[in-house]
Design an enzyme around this catalytic site. Structure first.
Site, PDB file in Angstrom:
ATOM      1  N   SER A  25       0.803  -1.232   0.000  1.00 43.74           N
ATOM      2  CA  SER A  25       0.000   0.000   0.000  1.00 43.74           C
ATOM      3  C   SER A  25       0.837   1.283   0.000  1.00 43.74           C
ATOM      4  CB  SER A  25      -0.966  -0.001   1.185  1.00 43.74           C
ATOM      5  OG  SER A  25      -1.937  -1.010   0.986  1.00 43.74           O
ATOM      6  N   LYS A  74      -9.724  -5.692  10.624  1.00 38.05           N
ATOM      7  CA  LYS A  74     -10.846  -5.081   9.895  1.00 38.05           C
ATOM      8  C   LYS A  74     -12.149  -5.087  10.702  1.00 38.05           C
ATOM      9  CE  LYS A  74      -8.961  -6.056   5.303  1.00 38.05           C
ATOM     10  NZ  LYS A  74      -9.190  -6.626   3.964  1.00 38.05           N
ATOM     11  N   TYR A 232      -3.246 -13.189  -5.357  1.00 38.26           N
ATOM     12  CA  TYR A 232      -2.348 -12.955  -6.484  1.00 38.26           C
ATOM     13  C   TYR A 232      -0.943 -13.380  -6.084  1.00 38.26           C
ATOM     14  CZ  TYR A 232      -1.101  -8.931  -3.690  1.00 38.26           C
ATOM     15  OH  TYR A 232      -0.700  -8.141  -2.657  1.00 38.26           O
ATOM     16  N   GLY A 253      -6.030 -11.495  -8.212  1.00 35.89           N
ATOM     17  CA  GLY A 253      -6.531 -10.377  -7.413  1.00 35.89           C
ATOM     18  C   GLY A 253      -5.617  -9.170  -7.333  1.00 35.89           C
TER      19      GLY A 253
END
Ligand code: NDP
Length: 291
Positions: A25, A74, A232, A253
């Site tokens: 990220s 999350k 992925y 992905g």
């Protein structure tokens, strides 16, 4: 002459997780920031397993503007947020936080990232298609509302543990009954009892992490089925290898990762970055790892 921005003066963001060292990220958001001429700083933040909330609040109180949230936090981020998007409410999980004064705004961009990758990048409409979702964990639930909003002809949710697929199907029914999206026939199934063929099959199980294939009959594939694995890597997953053997078009992905980040960037900065060049570059980086 204006001074160049420093980390003390630019808006600060983090990806918060445990572990978090592997996260792509920061590199993705640095590219988005450069492309859109947004001055921001984006770092990794390792939170103790029992210290997610304290870490987020310390970051915010120190001037942080927002955060991406990854494994295993999350669900805690969902609880922490005091305003949620409808898709985060349905997901029961949050991967994007934005700090607006006293408000902690929570979104879940994983599912819309998946949809944008399939529809926008792969050029495959979900509208009117027979759709199979494998798995009923966090990633499958996060994808539920964005997938239903595309109005597939039907959605079959198949999971190793049937009860969890049934729970997700029940959730889908209540979401549709609330008017959040139009009605789509939704069914729950075990993996082995799937009988029909599908236009699009999304693997949202974690089987690929263990180089495993969910035990589905190969009759689910037809020529040109889109087989999508949320995972992925440098090589096609075992699921994608099986799908390719049976004539499917395959996609992993990586695009979902990039698109969920683009949606988070939009949530924070109000501008949507272009993703195709970054996706191509990340794909090339993965290929280099092979050589
Ligand atoms: P969860 O642990 O919440 O759920 C795992 C799911 O996989 C469950 O439905 C479980 O079934 C099923 N499962 C696990 N092992 C097997 C197996 N051997 N055979 C069949 N089913 C199996 O995981 P998540 O939902 O968080 O993640 C799922 C995948 O999505 C991961 O590969 C993850 O990397 C990927 N992901 C990718 C993202 C991206 O940006 N590209 C974003 C988020 C996730 P049961 O209920 O029976 O236990």
């Amino acid at each position: 002459m204006s001074a160049s921005p420093t980390s003390a003066t630019v808006d600060r963001y983090v990806v918060i997780g445990n572990p978090v060292a592997h996260s792509k990220s920061p590199a993705i958001h640095a590219r988005f920031a450069a492309q859109t001429a947004q001055a921001l700083d984006y770092q990794r933040l390792l939170a103790p397993l029992d210290g997610f909330v304290a870490s987020v609040l310390a970051f915010r109180d120190g001037g942080g503007k927002g955060a991406n949230v990854t494994v295993p936090f999350k669900l805690e981020a969902f609880t922490l947020a005091n305003r949620l998007t409808p898709r985060a409410q349905v997901a029961g999980a949050v991967n994007t936080l934005r700090f607006d004064g006293g408000e902690i705004f929570g979104d879940n961009t994983d599912g819309i990232g998946l949809v944008n990758d399939i529809v926008g990048n792969a050029g495959c409409s979900l509208h009117g298609k027979r759709l199979l979702l494998l798995g009923a964990g966090g990633a499958a639930r996060g994808a539920l509302l964005p997938l239903l909003e595309q109005m597939p002809a039907e959605l079959v949710i198949a999971n190793r543990t049937l009860a969890k697929a049934q729970e997700l199907a029940t959730l889908a029914q209540s979401v549709m009954a609330s008017g959040a999206c139009a009605n789509v026939p939704v069914l729950a199934s075990t993996l082995s009892e799937l009988q029909q063929t599908f236009d699009i099959i999304i693997n949202a199980t974690s089987a690929s992490l263990h180089d495993d294939v969910p035990p589905i009959p190969v009759s689910v594939f037809q020529p040109k089925t889109l087989a999508y694995d949320m995972m992925y890597g440098t090589r096609p997953t075992a699921f994608l290898q099986l799908a390719a053997l049976h004539g499917a078009d395959c996609r992993d992905g990586l695009g979902m990762l990039v698109e969920q980040a683009a949606e988070a960037f939009l949530c924070w900065r109000g501008v949507r970055p272009e993703t195709s060049q970054l996706l191509a570059d990340l794909r090339a980086d993965l290929q280099k790892e092979l050589t």
